[in-house]
Structures are given as structure tokens and as C-alpha cells.
Design a protein around this motif. Structure first.
Motif, PDB file in Angstrom:
ATOM      1  N   ASN A  78      48.779  65.116  32.107  1.00 31.51           N
ATOM      2  CA  ASN A  78      47.757  64.230  31.524  1.00 31.51           C
ATOM      3  C   ASN A  78      46.504  64.092  32.691  1.00 31.51           C
ATOM      4  O   ASN A  78      45.452  63.568  32.196  1.00 31.51           O
ATOM      5  N   LEU A  79      46.661  64.152  34.024  1.00 29.52           N
ATOM      6  CA  LEU A  79      45.706  64.359  34.698  1.00 29.52           C
ATOM      7  C   LEU A  79      44.638  65.389  34.498  1.00 29.52           C
ATOM      8  O   LEU A  79      43.657  65.295  34.531  1.00 29.52           O
ATOM      9  N   ALA A  80      45.238  66.604  34.101  1.00 29.58           N
ATOM     10  CA  ALA A  80      44.403  67.429  33.699  1.00 29.58           C
ATOM     11  C   ALA A  80      43.716  67.471  32.429  1.00 29.58           C
ATOM     12  O   ALA A  80      42.741  67.847  32.179  1.00 29.58           O
ATOM     13  N   ARG A  81      44.557  66.600  31.444  1.00 30.48           N
ATOM     14  CA  ARG A  81      43.658  66.425  30.391  1.00 30.48           C
ATOM     15  C   ARG A  81      42.483  65.711  30.419  1.00 30.48           C
ATOM     16  O   ARG A  81      41.149  65.420  29.780  1.00 30.48           O
ATOM     17  N   LEU A  82      42.464  64.662  31.640  1.00 36.84           N
ATOM     18  CA  LEU A  82      41.235  63.847  31.814  1.00 36.84           C
ATOM     19  C   LEU A  82      40.382  64.681  33.108  1.00 36.84           C
ATOM     20  O   LEU A  82      39.156  64.312  32.968  1.00 36.84           O
ATOM     21  N   ASP A  83      40.970  65.580  33.808  1.00 35.23           N
ATOM     22  CA  ASP A  83      40.144  66.271  34.969  1.00 35.23           C
ATOM     23  C   ASP A  83      40.796  67.735  35.011  1.00 35.23           C
ATOM     24  O   ASP A  83      41.183  67.950  35.929  1.00 35.23           O
ATOM     25  N   PRO A  84      40.287  68.568  33.867  1.00 37.01           N
ATOM     26  CA  PRO A  84      41.157  69.817  33.751  1.00 37.01           C
ATOM     27  C   PRO A  84      40.586  70.900  34.928  1.00 37.01           C
ATOM     28  O   PRO A  84      41.264  71.758  35.235  1.00 37.01           O
TER      29      PRO A  84
ATOM     30  N   ALA B  43      52.544  72.638  28.796  1.00 34.71           N
ATOM     31  CA  ALA B  43      51.432  71.587  28.935  1.00 34.71           C
ATOM     32  C   ALA B  43      50.046  72.135  28.946  1.00 34.71           C
ATOM     33  O   ALA B  43      49.243  71.489  28.464  1.00 34.71           O
ATOM     34  N   LEU B  44      49.976  73.312  29.504  1.00 39.83           N
ATOM     35  CA  LEU B  44      48.804  73.776  29.625  1.00 39.83           C
ATOM     36  C   LEU B  44      48.170  74.235  28.279  1.00 39.83           C
ATOM     37  O   LEU B  44      46.827  74.121  27.900  1.00 39.83           O
ATOM     38  N   THR B  45      48.935  74.768  27.425  1.00 41.59           N
ATOM     39  CA  THR B  45      48.559  75.080  26.032  1.00 41.59           C
ATOM     40  C   THR B  45      47.972  73.925  25.206  1.00 41.59           C
ATOM     41  O   THR B  45      47.147  73.955  24.146  1.00 41.59           O
ATOM     42  N   GLU B  46      48.034  72.698  25.785  1.00 45.33           N
ATOM     43  CA  GLU B  46      47.761  71.417  24.989  1.00 45.33           C
ATOM     44  C   GLU B  46      46.171  70.855  25.204  1.00 45.33           C
ATOM     45  O   GLU B  46      45.602  70.247  24.709  1.00 45.33           O
ATOM     46  N   LEU B  47      45.889  71.754  26.433  1.00 37.40           N
ATOM     47  CA  LEU B  47      44.464  70.993  27.109  1.00 37.40           C
ATOM     48  C   LEU B  47      43.244  71.782  26.570  1.00 37.40           C
ATOM     49  O   LEU B  47      43.278  72.868  26.302  1.00 37.40           O
ATOM     50  N   PRO B  48      42.441  71.007  25.999  1.00 32.60           N
ATOM     51  CA  PRO B  48      41.395  71.682  25.324  1.00 32.60           C
ATOM     52  C   PRO B  48      40.238  71.881  26.272  1.00 32.60           C
ATOM     53  O   PRO B  48      38.954  71.362  26.160  1.00 32.60           O
TER      54      PRO B  48
ATOM     55  N   VAL C 217      42.331  76.332  23.377  1.00 36.92           N
ATOM     56  CA  VAL C 217      41.139  77.117  23.560  1.00 36.92           C
ATOM     57  C   VAL C 217      41.613  78.561  23.654  1.00 36.92           C
ATOM     58  O   VAL C 217      41.834  79.262  24.250  1.00 36.92           O
ATOM     59  N   PRO C 218      41.476  79.283  22.338  1.00 36.47           N
ATOM     60  CA  PRO C 218      41.818  80.561  22.001  1.00 36.47           C
ATOM     61  C   PRO C 218      40.950  81.699  22.983  1.00 36.47           C
ATOM     62  O   PRO C 218      39.637  81.288  23.191  1.00 36.47           O
ATOM     63  N   ARG C 219      41.598  82.634  23.387  1.00 33.47           N
ATOM     64  CA  ARG C 219      40.920  83.738  24.288  1.00 33.47           C
ATOM     65  C   ARG C 219      41.218  85.224  23.905  1.00 33.47           C
ATOM     66  O   ARG C 219      41.983  85.917  24.440  1.00 33.47           O
TER      67      ARG C 219
ATOM     68  N   ALA D 159      55.187  85.558  28.119  1.00 31.84           N
ATOM     69  CA  ALA D 159      54.906  85.463  26.543  1.00 31.84           C
ATOM     70  C   ALA D 159      54.463  84.000  26.233  1.00 31.84           C
ATOM     71  O   ALA D 159      53.600  84.065  25.292  1.00 31.84           O
ATOM     72  N   ALA D 160      55.030  83.036  26.753  1.00 38.63           N
ATOM     73  CA  ALA D 160      54.493  81.648  26.359  1.00 38.63           C
ATOM     74  C   ALA D 160      53.061  81.456  26.641  1.00 38.63           C
ATOM     75  O   ALA D 160      52.305  80.750  26.016  1.00 38.63           O
ATOM     76  N   ALA D 161      52.526  81.918  27.885  1.00 41.07           N
ATOM     77  CA  ALA D 161      51.382  81.992  28.339  1.00 41.07           C
ATOM     78  C   ALA D 161      50.351  82.558  27.339  1.00 41.07           C
ATOM     79  O   ALA D 161      49.485  81.991  26.807  1.00 41.07           O
ATOM     80  N   ALA D 162      50.823  83.748  26.959  1.00 39.33           N
ATOM     81  CA  ALA D 162      49.866  84.500  26.162  1.00 39.33           C
ATOM     82  C   ALA D 162      49.924  84.160  24.815  1.00 39.33           C
ATOM     83  O   ALA D 162      48.908  83.835  24.073  1.00 39.33           O
ATOM     84  N   TRP D 163      51.209  83.533  24.233  1.00 39.25           N
ATOM     85  CA  TRP D 163      50.994  82.528  23.071  1.00 39.25           C
ATOM     86  C   TRP D 163      49.958  81.390  22.861  1.00 39.25           C
ATOM     87  O   TRP D 163      49.329  81.189  22.150  1.00 39.25           O
ATOM     88  N   GLY D 164      50.056  80.707  24.252  1.00 37.35           N
ATOM     89  CA  GLY D 164      49.232  79.565  24.400  1.00 37.35           C
ATOM     90  C   GLY D 164      47.510  79.956  24.222  1.00 37.35           C
ATOM     91  O   GLY D 164      46.741  79.246  23.797  1.00 37.35           O
ATOM     92  N   LEU D 165      47.676  81.175  24.849  1.00 32.36           N
ATOM     93  CA  LEU D 165      45.976  81.704  24.741  1.00 32.36           C
ATOM     94  C   LEU D 165      45.357  81.915  23.349  1.00 32.36           C
ATOM     95  O   LEU D 165      44.283  82.294  22.969  1.00 32.36           O
ATOM     96  N   GLY D 166      46.567  82.058  22.316  1.00 32.43           N
ATOM     97  CA  GLY D 166      46.067  82.391  21.149  1.00 32.43           C
ATOM     98  C   GLY D 166      46.236  81.235  20.196  1.00 32.43           C
ATOM     99  O   GLY D 166      45.430  81.098  19.308  1.00 32.43           O
ATOM    100  N   GLN D 167      47.519  80.509  20.362  1.00 32.01           N
ATOM    101  CA  GLN D 167      47.802  79.418  19.613  1.00 32.01           C
ATOM    102  C   GLN D 167      47.497  77.933  20.158  1.00 32.01           C
ATOM    103  O   GLN D 167      47.554  76.936  19.428  1.00 32.01           O
TER     104      GLN D 167
END
Length: 502
Positions: A281-287, A314-319, A353-355, A342-350
Motif C-alpha cells: 500500500n506504500l507502493a500504491r501511494l508511491d510506486p 501485491a504487485l499485480t494490483e498496482l496501477p 498495467v499489461p505489458r 509464472a505468476a509474475a508473467a500472469w500479472g503482466l497480462g492480467q
């Protein structure tokens, strides 16, 4: 679990995710709450083999008034909760206070998009007051936590109608869908007090409405406004109160509580889950500052897999792009476990912020689990990614070519495939195969005049067999039957020949 078992389980998890999202929307849209996900992944159905041992938390949280809500979605509506005598696994455990709500909702996954009805909410205190009337099922096996179900008596009509009143004999009087007067008297078998949840003249839908039950209805579902002192709960001695407050600071954008959040993150005596939540949540405020810190924690060698996984989630939730860069680092860290990557890759798509430009390269990974998650997670292919994939089609690297044709076909890049079909060599063959695997009408509608008689003659044999049952469900049946041909002569059985070393 393998991918097939994951898919089967995901169908069950989907019901909970759809229900939780519908409850959150209803309470926010109709009653003024600002509901957010408190239990991470409560509104997602992705199945992971690594089980993160989180605090037991309610599904949803209002960051205005602090209300907590546990959503319970079922294909058959009822007041039903799971229960175990194991401490911390009781029906009312997990941080639910007397005024917090259990929301029951019917969902139907046979439609797309999935269907969810209107939630019916009861306070924990009301459920507790009527617990003596709840029927308890036989417990499941010990391997499933010895859980049982508690079912409170209620009436959910199987046909629509309109409630009129309770008559002098204690019967529920209503009109059915044809206007014919009816009565429901079975509820008199329930122990008093009994409650009707509708007003005279209210209509009810079939299988959608709890008309009556033994649990007192929630007095009001409206939000009380910004009454929750989040700052005070950051210092609460109760771990669930503290964790909820930590999550709310970031979700509500409370920059004024940044110092309190930083204090929890720095406290080495704090539970790792709450410290990580503070970091998230610190990252949500100051990513820019905190997203790399979360990635460092996930890559570090002194934490176990579940902590790495929770950091990725947690990282996958941050816009923010900084979170995507952090996920890219994790996905590319070959020293980490397959599922963390795999979870990091999934987060990059789903994730937020998709990459896709990065993910097409992750799709080349030698670890198939990582590669498949990267490819499946891509929702859209920008032109730059399509340009790269077209180049791969004609290259010498067979794996790149297979990834390219797979993605171009999955994302219906028909113009690109038509272009490649006019080339020569490998690119032409792969493009033709992809076009032949796509639905005939999709190609025809998109291609227009580009679908020449010559090209149609090549593709038509491939399209012709797409709907044949012996190539779809019939083929699955043939495959299943082919492995069931072991049969020895019942009159003169002879086993398989064994070597002298067996």
C-alpha cells in the motif's frame, strides 16, 4: 494440480469471484459504500498450486465506514455457511464483527458473462442469535478440514410471485405469476421467531429471493459515511483490524497516513503478511520508490515461496508502470521457482498495467509453465507486438515461429496471417494452418475480397472438418476408449512376458 484439474477447480472458484464482485458492486452502487477487496484474490478465479497462508479475512471492506462483508455465492440460494470446529475455522471466525455482513447471492456460470442475482445480507449477530435453528451436515473428510455446513431455515420460491401478507393462521399468502392466490405454510414448522423479508405488494423472482427465514434481516445496508478512524486501527492490537487498516490506507489514497504505514512496514516484530501489505500500500501511494522494494523482497534468497508469491500478487494490483517493471524482473529471474515466475508473467497480462510487448518474449521461455502463463495472459496485441510476431514467422527459430502463429491466431490477427500466407516457405505454411484452424465465417467476414478462390480451395478442407463430432467430442471419446482395451483371455490368462531381470 495439472492444468485440467486447475480448470475444474477454477469453475468452482469462479462462483465465489463472481459473487464477491456482484456484492461489492451492489453495496457500492446502491448503498453508498466504497467496497474494496480485503481478502486478496477474493474477486479472481486464478488457481495457483502454492497456497499462501494469509490471515483469515472477510472478502470485502468499505474504506469509508469500515464495514466488512463475507460473500457466499451458490448456484442454489440459501443461508448456508461452512463450519469447522478447528479453532479459527468456525463459520464466524476471520475478523467478522457482530455488525458485519454475510451476503448470500445466487450465481449462474452457464451464461457468459456470468450471471449474479441480488445479494441478501444478514449481520453476523443475527446469524449467531438464530444458530440453534441451523442444521449441521455431517463433516467432510479430515483431508478437507473436517468441515460441515450450517443451513438456516428459509424459503426461496421456485416460481415468481407477489407477496401479500401473513394471514391469521400464520401462513404466507402470495399470488403466483398468474395472479392465483397461494399460501406457504411450511414455515410454521420453524422455531420462532420467524421473519418475512418483503413488504406487502413486493414481487419476488424464482430462485432469486429469500422471502422468509429465521434470521433477522439487516436493519440498514446504507453506508454511514466517512466514519471509520483508519489511523486509530493502524495501531490496534487486533491483527485483523490492523491489517484491514493497512489495506484501506492505500485503497483510499490516504497520504496523511503514510507515516503510520511506513512504521508498520519497518516493524520487524510485525507479522510478515501485514508488513508486506504495508509495503504494497506504500507502493500504491508511491510506486516508483516501493515497487522495486517489493520486487527485491520477492527475488531475495532468504524468503520462502509463499512470501514471494504474495509479493507478486501485491504487485499485480498496482496501477503503475513501476509495478510492471518489477514484475518483469521477477518473470525473468530464472533462479526463482516456476510458479513464482509464472505468476509474475500472469500479472503482466492480467494485472493493472499489461505489458504484451514483454510477454511475447516470455512466451519463449524454456519453462513451459512460465511460457504458457505468459501467452494465455495476453488480452490484446498492439501493432508493435504484431510486427515482431510476423518477423518471427519467417525466422529460423522454430519456437519463435510457433509462438508467433499461436498468438496471431488467438488474437484473430487475420490481416497479418493473410499477408504471411502470400509469402513463401515456413511463414506461408504456418499462416495457412492458422487460418484453417480459425472459424470459417470469422476469416470470410474479415478477409473480404482478400479471400481468393485459390486461397479458399486451400483452406476449405481444413474448415470442413471443424464441426465434425469425431474430431471434437467424439475424438475425446475415442481417445478415452483406446486406453481401455486391456483384456486377457478369461479361459487361459497369460500375463505380459517378463524379462529375466524383472
Amino acid at each position: 494440480m495439472g492444468f485440467k484439474e486447475d480448470a475444474d477447480f477454477a469453475r468452482f472458484v469462479s462462483m465465489g469471484a463472481v459473487g464477491a464482485a456482484a456484492v461489492a458492486f451492489d453495496l457500492s452502487d446502491e448503498y453508498g459504500h466504497r467496497m474494496v477487496e480485503l481478502e486478496r484474490y477474493a474477486m479472481a478465479n486464478k488457481v495457483w498450486q502454492t497456497k499462501v497462508k494469509r490471515l483469515r479475512l472477510p472478502d470485502l471492506l468499505c474504506v469509508r465506514c469500515g464495514l466488512r462483508v463475507e460473500a457466499r455465492a451458490k448456484s442454489k440460494l440459501g443461508i448456508v455457511l461452512s463450519h469447522s470446529d478447528v479453532p479459527g475455522r468456525e463459520w464466524d471466525a476471520g475478523g467478522m464483527r457482530d455488525g458485519d455482513l454475510f451476503a448470500f447471492i445466487r450465481t449462474d456460470l452457464s451464461h457468459f458473462p456470468p450471471y449474479a442475482g441480488t445479494p441478501v445480507c444478514f449481520a453476523k449477530a443475527a446469524l449467531k442469535a438464530s444458530i440453534s435453528q441451523a442444521r449441521r451436515s455431517a463433516p467432510k473428510a479430515a483431508s478437507e478440514g473436517s468441515e460441515s455446513t450450517l443451513t438456516w431455515p428459509c424459503w426461496v420460491p421456485s416460481r415468481p410471485g407477489r407477496f401479500r401478507a401473513v394471514d391469521a393462521d400464520g401462513r404466507i399468502c402470495y399470488d403466483d405469476e398468474n395472479g392465483t392466490p397461494r399460501t406457504y405454510w411450511h414455515w410454521r414448522n420453524w422455531t420462532a421467531p420467524r421473519h418475512v423479508y418483503l413488504e406487502s405488494g413486493d414481487s419476488f423472482a424464482a430462485r432469486e429471493t429469500i422471502v422468509a427465514g429465521v434470521v433477522e434481516a439487516a436493519r440498514s445496508l446504507s453506508c454511514d459515511g466517512d466514519t471509520w478512524d483508519i489511523g486509530a486501527d493502524l495501531h490496534s492490537s487486533d491483527p485483523v483490524d490492523r491489517h484491514a487498516a493497512v489495506r484501506a490506507v492505500g485503497m483510499a489514497g490516504r497520504l496523511d497516513l503514510l507515516d503510520g504505514l511506513a512504521g508498520i512496514e519497518a516493524d520487524t516484530t510485525e507479522d510478515w503478511r501485514t508488513r508486506l501489505e504495508a509495503r504494497a500500500n506504500l507502493a500504491r501511494l508511491d510506486p516508483v520508490v516501493w515497487a522495486p522494494v517489493i520486487a527485491d523482497g520477492a527475488i531475495a534468497g532468504d524468503v520462502d515461496t509463499e512470501q514471494r508469491m504474495e509479493a507478486v500478487f501485491a504487485l499485480t494490483e498496482l496501477p503503475d508502470g513501476a509495478a510492471s517493471s518489477a514484475l518483469a524482473r521477477i518473470a525473468g529471474s530464472s533462479d526463482l521457482s516456476s510458479e513464482v515466475r509464472a505468476a509474475a508473467a500472469w500479472g503482466l497480462g492480467q494485472g493493472s498495467v499489461p505489458r504484451p510487448d514483454f510477454l511475447i518474449h516470455v512466451g519463449l521461455d524454456s519453462d513451459e509453465t512460465v511460457a504458457l502463463h505468459a501467452l494465455a495472459s495476453i488480452e490484446e496485441l498492439p501493432d508493435s507486438a504484431q510486427d515482431t510476431l510476423v518477423d518471427w514467422l519467417s525466422g529460423e527459430d522454430a519456437r519463435r515461429a510457433e509462438v508467433a502463429v499461436c498468438l496471431l491466431a488467438r488474437h484473430r490477427c487475420i490481416d497479418r496471417l493473410l499477408d504471411a500466407s502470400q509469402a513463401s516457405g515456413q511463414a506461408r505454411l504456418l499462416a495457412l494452418r492458422a487460418l484453417g484452424d480459425l472459424p470459417r465465417e470469422a476469416v470470410r467476414l474479415h478477409a473480404g475480397e482478400r479471400l481468393t478462390p485459390e486461397l479458399t480451395a486451400i483452406l476449405e478442407p481444413m474448415w470442413y472438418g471443424q464441426g465434425a463430432w469425431l474430431r471434437t467430442t467424439g475424438q475425446e471419446g475415442l481417445d478415452a476408449l483406446d486406453v481401455q482395451k486391456v483384456r486377457f483371455d478369461p479361459a487361459a490368462p497369460r500375463g505380459p512376458r517378463m524379462s529375466s531381470t524383472d
